[in-house]
Design a protein around this motif. Structure first.
Motif: not given
Length: 383
Positions: A197-209
């Motif tokens: 829903n927020n493709p602009k943030l897709k490369n800036e976020l990742s799931p935490a371990n």
């Protein structure tokens, strides 16, 4: 044990009248003489006996063995008497070797002594048996409280689900890169839905371990472990962010944690309870035949007081679910402690449950700095 003078006289008379002494007048008379002198306290010496009993002259120069021989014979006859006629006599007399005074004593009960010896041999075994019995009894599982019985008796091991917070790695409020919490994202599925829903943030976020859990998780685990240990049983621990709906349908489950993480137990709670519904951080109570409708605002700062919901109900596939809801530590910690304490459990069961197995209760928990200090029951209904 002291023997009276009268009893001593009876002993002497009985011995003198026995068959052993019937044909031994000298021994009989000597026994009587020695007895009378003994009770007088006379210092009996061989020379004195020679003069007083045998009538020897005081001026006799040679020493006669007559005293020693007759006293020796007297000892033998006394011994023979106790071997035959007097073997059951409780009181005994004897003349010590080299002495002439009569001595009296009580017969030692050999049979009793043997029994005592034999008993003493068994004492270590008796003690060992008692220790082993107590150990075995301690290993017999106690009967669990009715509220917890279905969980404790679950051979497949129930699951304890700890409510944690799903984390996202990205820019923090200070501009650094690190762990972030967004209450609209509570699982990996919701994370990827957010990215779609927020493709602009897709490369800036990742799931935490790793996820985040407050102190309520540790306290809940400790309290429930202590409870289950009493009944020699166990359970498995999972985190809500890593637990699927399918996991919750498989076996009995316990949940302890917040509702703001939108955990799946809220759905099952709403389905199972006809009078309660949790929605938008509120608990709605309605349509009860005798209790008026009430709404509880579950969203609080949680530092001083908060509402806590405890409910046991029939969940998916006919399995039991036991939930402890609150948004902060005070509520969950205080209610878990309440429902794992034997005394408060008995009081709650006797006062509110009766023969019911399932219930829902609303509490007001008060405390300071996320530590519970007081718990008040506001509402309870049973199924």
């Amino acid at each position: 044990m002291n023997i009276s003078l009268d009893n001593k006289r009876l002993i002497i008379a009985k011995i003198r009248n026995s068959k052993t002494f019937s044909k031994a007048p000298t021994s009989s008379s000597l026994l009587s003489y020695l007895f009378e002198e003994t009770i007088k306290g006379t210092d009996l010496k061989e020379k004195l006996i020679e003069i007083e009993f045998f009538g020897e002259s005081k001026n006799a120069e040679k020493s006669s063995p007559r005293v020693r021989v007759n006293v020796y014979n007297l000892r033998k006859k006394i011994a023979r008497y106790y071997e035959t006629e007097g073997k059951e006599d409780a009181c005994r007399l004897h003349i010590e070797k080299g002495q002439y005074q009569l001595m009296f004593s009580m017969k030692k009960n050999k049979e009793s002594a043997v029994k005592k010896i034999k008993l003493s041999l068994y004492i270590p075994y008796v003690v060992l048996f008692v220790v082993l019995l107590l150990f075995a009894l301690s290993k017999i599982p106690q009967k669990a409280p009715a509220i917890w019985n279905s969980f404790v008796a679950d051979e497949t091991k129930p699951k304890l689900i700890i409510g944690d917070a799903f984390g996202v790695m990205g820019n923090t409020a200070t501009g650094a890169f690190g762990w972030n919490r967004d209450y609209t994202i509570n699982s990996i599925e919701e994370f990827y839905q957010f990215c779609d829903n927020n493709p602009k943030l897709k490369n800036e976020l990742s799931p935490a371990n790793y996820t985040y859990m407050t102190g309520m998780g540790a306290i809940t685990s400790q309290k429930i472990t202590s409870l289950f240990d009493k009944y020699n049983t166990d359970f498995n621990i999972h985190f809500s962010s890593q637990t699927s709906i399918a996991d919750l349908k498989d076996g009995n489950t316990i949940y302890a944690g917040p509702i703001k993480n939108n955990n799946s137990f809220i759905h099952f709670f709403n389905e199972a309870n006809q009078y309660y519904k949790i929605k938008d951080s509120k608990l709605y109570f309605s349509k009860h035949p005798s209790i008026k409708d009430t709404t509880f605002n579950l969203f609080t700062e949680g530092l001083v007081s908060e509402y806590s919901i405890v409910s046991k109900y029939k969940g998916p596939n006919n399995h039991d679910q036991f939930v402890f809801f609150s948004d902060h530590d005070i509520g969950v910690c205080s209610t878990v402690e309440y429902f794992t304490n034997t005394d408060s459990l008995q009081k709650f069961t006797a006062s509110y449950l009766g023969n019911s197995t399932y219930f829902t209760a609303v509490f007001m928990a008060k405390g300071k700095s996320r530590t519970n200090t007081d718990l008040k029951l506001l509402l309870v209904t049973t199924e």
